[in-house]
Design an enzyme around this catalytic site. Structure first.
Site, PDB file in Angstrom:
ATOM      1  N   SER A 102       4.049   8.340 -16.769  1.00 46.10           N
ATOM      2  CA  SER A 102       5.450   8.619 -16.445  1.00 46.10           C
ATOM      3  C   SER A 102       6.337   7.582 -17.119  1.00 46.10           C
ATOM      4  O   SER A 102       5.857   6.586 -17.670  1.00 46.10           O
ATOM      5  CB  SER A 102       5.657   8.592 -14.927  1.00 46.10           C
ATOM      6  OG  SER A 102       5.402   7.298 -14.415  1.00 46.10           O
ATOM      7  N   CYS A 154       4.373   8.473   9.755  1.00 47.13           N
ATOM      8  CA  CYS A 154       3.774   7.256  10.313  1.00 47.13           C
ATOM      9  C   CYS A 154       3.340   6.373   9.149  1.00 47.13           C
ATOM     10  O   CYS A 154       2.612   6.801   8.256  1.00 47.13           O
ATOM     11  CB  CYS A 154       2.573   7.615  11.185  1.00 47.13           C
ATOM     12  SG  CYS A 154       1.655   6.182  11.800  1.00 47.13           S
ATOM     13  N   CYS A 207      -3.681   7.561 -10.986  1.00 49.88           N
ATOM     14  CA  CYS A 207      -2.308   7.668 -10.495  1.00 49.88           C
ATOM     15  C   CYS A 207      -1.946   6.332  -9.857  1.00 49.88           C
ATOM     16  O   CYS A 207      -2.779   5.715  -9.174  1.00 49.88           O
ATOM     17  CB  CYS A 207      -2.198   8.812  -9.473  1.00 49.88           C
ATOM     18  SG  CYS A 207      -0.558   9.018  -8.779  1.00 49.88           S
ATOM     19  N   GLY A 249       7.486  -7.280  -8.364  1.00 55.60           N
ATOM     20  CA  GLY A 249       6.232  -7.749  -8.947  1.00 55.60           C
ATOM     21  C   GLY A 249       4.991  -7.074  -8.411  1.00 55.60           C
ATOM     22  O   GLY A 249       3.883  -7.373  -8.883  1.00 55.60           O
ATOM     23  N   GLY A 263       4.128  -3.858  -8.654  1.00 56.85           N
ATOM     24  CA  GLY A 263       3.565  -2.923  -9.621  1.00 56.85           C
ATOM     25  C   GLY A 263       2.644  -3.611 -10.608  1.00 56.85           C
ATOM     26  O   GLY A 263       1.558  -3.112 -10.932  1.00 56.85           O
ATOM     27  N   GLU A 285      -4.847   6.725 -17.211  1.00 56.58           N
ATOM     28  CA  GLU A 285      -4.916   8.131 -17.604  1.00 56.58           C
ATOM     29  C   GLU A 285      -3.562   8.598 -18.123  1.00 56.58           C
ATOM     30  O   GLU A 285      -2.524   8.258 -17.573  1.00 56.58           O
ATOM     31  CB  GLU A 285      -5.350   8.975 -16.389  1.00 56.58           C
ATOM     32  CG  GLU A 285      -5.606  10.429 -16.707  1.00 56.58           C
ATOM     33  CD  GLU A 285      -6.153  11.187 -15.507  1.00 56.58           C
ATOM     34  OE1 GLU A 285      -5.887  12.399 -15.406  1.00 56.58           O
ATOM     35  OE2 GLU A 285      -6.840  10.567 -14.671  1.00 56.58           O
ATOM     36  N   THR A 319       4.239   2.395  -6.704  1.00 54.73           N
ATOM     37  CA  THR A 319       4.781   1.352  -5.837  1.00 54.73           C
ATOM     38  C   THR A 319       5.873   1.991  -4.995  1.00 54.73           C
ATOM     39  O   THR A 319       6.754   2.665  -5.528  1.00 54.73           O
ATOM     40  CB  THR A 319       5.363   0.194  -6.663  1.00 54.73           C
ATOM     41  OG1 THR A 319       4.355  -0.312  -7.537  1.00 54.73           O
ATOM     42  CG2 THR A 319       5.847  -0.928  -5.757  1.00 54.73           C
TER      43      THR A 319
END
Length: 565
Positions: free
Chosen positions: A466, A322, A428, A439, A441, A462, A431
């Site tokens: 990635s 959902c 953390c 745009g 992000g 932090e 997107t």
């Protein structure tokens, strides 16, 4: 896999044929009238006469004992299990029979004696070869027509998932091996070049002439690519799609330059190798418990990574979520019934920002625990290094949505600790795939720094970041610094002043300036160079972009820093 086999003992009962065999062996040993070789002959005769009792014959039992001992040694030394007489890795009690702990002491002694006798007879047999990788030969690649031989990386003999299937990628196993050898040679050349440069490197070294020439060559290659597909090529692509559908990768030739296509192939091989390592380590099985796709709102999304959803959901391969409350379900019927009753049209928590159709909600992990846990599980499908799933109480979640007449649709989010000793403003960030490269992000990153400005703090994400996160942040820091340089009218620039103005950590500012070659060391001092060419290039892009709505307006923020959380 080894743990499962080694712990799969019998249920305490023994087959009548096997028990009778051992009783006969015991009686013959007590009488001392039947030689050892004769006992083996009788067992072999019985094996040839009875087609249904072959699994319980003494001959097979002795072999089972050998495989059991080899398996125990393999577990002790972290080796792969030995092969059974059928050629497969042991996977059931019929193939690997470990004696029941409830069996009597006399029976176990008789069985050990028989095994020792048979070992003498079988000592001339050659040792069995052990496989270095734990393959389950009952598994097959899901690609139609594939025999599971070969691997996309060219380094493995078999594969069990689409990610490593040469046929899915329109290649043969031999072609993958040739490409692997070519990639290894290129990596060795690059490594040798890097080692040579590192010995003669100076601080903040500018690109070498060789690197500049290589960059120019790549630019020429990209300029020379075809602007579009020819008519015959288009027909070939359409025919391939109609013939194979989603069971094969689309044809990629002539879509982009050969250089970019080769880069993409290298990335595919590297990702496939990482997945193969995870499979061998047991962190993921051969694709059996990994969610492949999710149905999220009006989108069907392919997942990138494994997420620890409950096993009963993960083994389905397809999940129905959902888009408002993030509850996950097993079928589309359940999702349709849920949507008819679900009263949620936006995330829980307080709406702290709204401009146009873009809103940001602040969700407390302590007050809305289930929602935040579901959000983390969803995010792990698209993040590699995420480890937070259930311990969400110490975090605040800022969820960005885009509104229409049906509700507020999830665009992305970032989380931050309520009390961070290192002043991390993001723990953390994600997107959603359907909103990437639009745009959003950069808007999430900008919003996190806006909160740091209101808190009168200097923030930083932090670590570790990635790959996609590092690219996004580098792009954001570059834009912030160039905008600051463009508006700066003084003669001397201080990194501390830039940090206070932008809320960006000085370490991040220095690393960005170094990457832009705007920081030089001269006569014992660090100097910030104002590169007008980079500033003009950034300004031209800003003008071309126009008045985009993908920017954060500080006046639309209605938020005060939380206290005592």
């Amino acid at each position: 896999m080894l743990r499962h086999m080694a712990g799969s003992g019998s249920d305490g009962t023994e087959d009548s044929d096997s028990s009778a065999e051992r009783e006969q062996t015991n009686s013959s040993e007590s009488e001392g009238t039947v030689p050892k070789r004769q006992r083996l002959t009788r067992a072999s005769t019985r094996l040839s006469q009875s087609s249904q009792g072959w699994q319980h014959s003494l001959y097979i039992c002795t072999h089972t004992h050998i495989y059991t001992q080899e398996l125990k040694r393999a577990v002790d030394h972290d080796e792969s299990p030995p092969l059974t007489p059928t050629g497969n890795a042991p996977s059931s009690e019929s193939e690997l029979d470990i004696s029941s702990p409830n069996a009597s002491h006399d029976e176990s002694q008789a069985k050990d004696q028989a095994n020792r006798d048979s070992d003498k007879d079988l000592s001339h047999r050659p040792k069995r070869r052990r496989c270095h990788e734990t393959y389950n030969f009952n598994m097959k690649c899901p690609t139609p027509g594939c025999n599971s031989l070969g691997h996309l990386t060219g380094k493995h003999e078999r594969h069990f998932a689409v990610s490593g299937c040469p046929l899915y990628h329109n290649l043969s196993a031999d072609e993958c091996k040739v490409k692997a050898i070519s990639r290894e040679k290129q990596e060795e050349e690059v490594k040798a070049q890097e080692d040579s440069n590192s010995r003669h490197a100076t601080r903040h070294q500018t690109p070498t002439p060789k690197q500049i020439r290589y960059k120019e060559q790549v630019a020429e290659i990209r300029k020379g690519r075809n602007s579009g597909l020819q008519k015959e090529q288009k027909e070939k692509h359409v025919e391939h799609r109609q013939t194979h559908g989603n069971t094969r990768e689309p044809l990629l030739e002539n879509i982009t330059s050969e250089y970019d296509l080769e880069l993409f192939r290298k990335a595919q091989a590297r990702a496939s190798e990482d997945l193969e390592k995870l499979r061998i380590q047991g962190q993921i099985t051969e694709g059996s418990n990994m969610i492949k796709t999710i149905l999220f709102g009006r989108y069907e999304l392919d997942t990138w990574y494994h997420s620890p959803y409950p096993e009963e959901y993960a083994r389905l391969g397809r999940l129905y979520v959902c888009e408002f409350c993030l509850k996950y379900m097993k079928s589309q019927t359940i999702l349709r019934r849920h949507m008819a009753k679900c009263v949620w049209k936006h995330p829980p928590g307080d709406e702290v920002y709204r401009k146009g159709s873009i809103s940001v909600f602040e969700v407390d992990g302590k007050k809305n625990k289930i929602y935040c846990q579901n959000l983390c599980l969803l995010a792990k499908l698209f993040l590699d290094h995420k480890t937070l799933y259930y311990d969400v109480e110490p975090f605040l979640f800022y969820v960005m949505t885009e509104a229409d007449n049906t509700g507020c649709h999830l665009v992305g989010y970032f989380s931050k600790e309520k009390n961070s000793f290192l002043n991390y403003n993001v723990s953390c960030i994600l997107t959603m795939p359907q909103y990437m490269r639009q745009g959003f992000g950069k808007m999430l990153i900008d919003f996190s720094y806006l909160l740091s400005k209101v808190e009168e703090k200097v923030g930083s994400p932090e670590r570790p970041l990635s790959d996609l996160g590092l690219i996004s942040y580098r792009s954001y820091w570059k834009e912030v610094l160039l905008r600051y340089m463009y508006n700066f009218q003084g003669k001397e620039i201080s990194i501390k002043e830039i940090s206070q103005e932008t809320a960006v950590n000085p370490v991040d500012i220095v690393s960005t300036l170094q990457s832009l070659q705007m920081l030089k060391y001269w006569k014992g001092k660090h100097l910030v160079l104002k590169r007008q060419d980079l500033i003009d290039e950034w300004k031209a892009k800003e003008i071309k972009r126009g008045n985009s709505n993908k920017t954060i307006d500080p006046s639309s923020l209605k938020w005060t820093p939380p206290k005592g959380t």
